[in-house]
Scaffold this motif. Sequence first.
Motif, PDB file in Angstrom:
ATOM      1  N   SER A   1       1.090  -1.468  -0.222  1.00  0.00           N
ATOM      2  CA  SER A   1      -0.090   0.250   0.059  1.00  0.00           C
ATOM      3  C   SER A   1       0.394   1.924   0.004  1.00  0.00           C
ATOM      4  O   SER A   1       0.425   2.471   0.004  1.00  0.00           O
ATOM      5  CB  SER A   1      -0.878   0.269   1.335  1.00  0.00           C
ATOM      6  OG  SER A   1      -0.196   0.478   2.487  1.00  0.00           O
ATOM      7  N   MET A   2       2.342   1.071   0.306  1.00  0.00           N
ATOM      8  CA  MET A   2       3.089   2.800   0.111  1.00  0.00           C
ATOM      9  C   MET A   2       3.894   2.590  -0.658  1.00  0.00           C
ATOM     10  O   MET A   2       3.970   4.103  -0.696  1.00  0.00           O
ATOM     11  CB  MET A   2       3.897   2.298   2.037  1.00  0.00           C
ATOM     12  CG  MET A   2       3.397   2.501   3.118  1.00  0.00           C
ATOM     13  SD  MET A   2       4.568   2.197   4.350  1.00  0.00           S
ATOM     14  CE  MET A   2       4.953   4.269   4.050  1.00  0.00           C
ATOM     15  N   ILE A   3       3.293   2.122  -1.962  1.00  0.00           N
ATOM     16  CA  ILE A   3       3.555   2.331  -3.108  1.00  0.00           C
ATOM     17  C   ILE A   3       2.788   3.418  -3.379  1.00  0.00           C
ATOM     18  O   ILE A   3       3.304   4.407  -3.978  1.00  0.00           O
ATOM     19  CB  ILE A   3       3.373   1.556  -4.343  1.00  0.00           C
ATOM     20  CG1 ILE A   3       4.282  -0.177  -4.005  1.00  0.00           C
ATOM     21  CG2 ILE A   3       3.313   2.020  -6.008  1.00  0.00           C
ATOM     22  CD1 ILE A   3       3.871  -0.846  -5.454  1.00  0.00           C
ATOM     23  N   VAL A   4       1.424   4.108  -2.940  1.00  0.00           N
ATOM     24  CA  VAL A   4       0.642   4.541  -3.266  1.00  0.00           C
ATOM     25  C   VAL A   4       0.388   5.653  -2.068  1.00  0.00           C
ATOM     26  O   VAL A   4       0.012   6.620  -2.062  1.00  0.00           O
ATOM     27  CB  VAL A   4      -0.311   4.752  -3.390  1.00  0.00           C
ATOM     28  CG1 VAL A   4      -0.168   4.273  -5.840  1.00  0.00           C
ATOM     29  CG2 VAL A   4      -1.370   3.787  -3.861  1.00  0.00           C
ATOM     30  N   HIS A   5       0.945   5.082  -0.404  1.00  0.00           N
ATOM     31  CA  HIS A   5      -0.027   5.685  -0.135  1.00  0.00           C
ATOM     32  C   HIS A   5       1.026   5.785   0.956  1.00  0.00           C
ATOM     33  O   HIS A   5       2.115   5.248   1.420  1.00  0.00           O
ATOM     34  CB  HIS A   5      -0.651   5.354   0.752  1.00  0.00           C
ATOM     35  CG  HIS A   5      -2.692   4.765   0.652  1.00  0.00           C
ATOM     36  ND1 HIS A   5      -2.951   5.964  -0.545  1.00  0.00           N
ATOM     37  CD2 HIS A   5      -2.318   3.839  -0.320  1.00  0.00           C
ATOM     38  CE1 HIS A   5      -3.872   5.078  -0.422  1.00  0.00           C
ATOM     39  NE2 HIS A   5      -3.902   4.485  -0.506  1.00  0.00           N
TER      40      HIS A   5
END
Length: 445
Positions: free
Chosen positions: A254-258
């Motif tokens: 999720s930390m690819i975008v958040h």
Amino acid sequence: MNVARLNMSHGDHASHKKVIDLVKECNEQSNKDNVIAIMLDTKGPEVRSGDLPQPINLECGQEFTFTIRRGVGTADCVSVNYDDFVNDVEPGDMLLVDGGMMSFLVKSKTEESVKCEVVDGGELKSRRHLNVRGKSATLPSITEKDWEDIKFGVDNKVDFYAVSFVKDAQVVHELKNYLQSSGADIHVIVKIESADSIPNLHSIITASDGAMVARGDLGAELPIEEVPLLQEEIIRICRSMGKAVIVATNMLESMIVHPTPTRAEVSDIAIAVREGADAVMLSGETAHGKFPLKAVKVMHTVALRTEATILGGELPANLGKAFKNHMSEMFAYHATIMSNTLGTSIVVFTRTGFMAVLLSHYRPSGTVFAFTNDKRIQQRLALYQGVCPIYMEFTDDAETSFSNALTVLQKQGMVKEGEEVALVQGGRQPIWRIQSTHNIQVRKV
């Protein structure tokens, strides 16, 4: 971070050489308190869809065709880069795109095409990774491109190869024979990610220097509910054999975008650490994500916090058998117990890295400061849990070397004045001791 992974599925040798040079430049900085190893990850026999002029939106129930004809890219048909694709699939098979982001049910096939029905729709882009549930492609684990990349790794003195889609131990032996003939001191990490590798787990891991649990393709080729069980099993086997083990894929997806992770992702990291992994790995999060530094910091923080709760020094079931070196193993285990009891860090002097790896295997509560006079060994030890590898020229006098090591640790703030440390000497190559002896001392800084 401890290891920089070069994904040979992307980029070219020139771009990867820039990364290698950057890592080596970083390692030369005298004020650094850690060293970074370099791992070359082979592309392997990946089956991918061809190029599309633009992404295609596919909906459930729609018909779509994959063909081995080259250069096809239309709204209802796309090429596949693997000539035996048609032979590998049968009607009723489930075809997955990018590990399950989209799925297709195979309805029928001709000599050059596979006709499917869309089960889980979405946006199909160019060069997407394809898997058939429960099957592995009948391709060699090391392709011609991989051999070119392996030679590139030899020329640039990488520390590890991560070999994709390993199906049996023969692949590992073949690569190790090539490395030996090339005079290359590079360790081989096998990626467990295909259905065919599971029946051969023991022999594959035995032949290797360590394993990576590559959960993306593993969860595409096998039922997804099997993945956490296989992760635990692979870690257990590696730990029992004294091999390094890495857990990879989707750890902080999720930390690819958040900018913050999901709570499930945090738990995923903690579980891998508690199960005994030496390393946890980021992929897209740092390769093309929006928050690469934050992702590394989250992984680092969660791993450290989890490690702090783990009690070290439990008696292993196979004590003295993992490394086929009974005396050294017993010594490392009891050095760990002594260090844990006294609450000290461990300082070990090693030319081969063997004793440092042994100590890591027993997971002491304190840090293992591994001093070595070989920069290759220093970088390789960066992969092992709990080991802080430090390069230092050894003198002929043991006391001078001990004193120099403690001065280095004190200067870098790793130990404080008045603190006790355990000095360990043992393993395969004696430095300041007689061949048949092992010794441990407790010193005050």
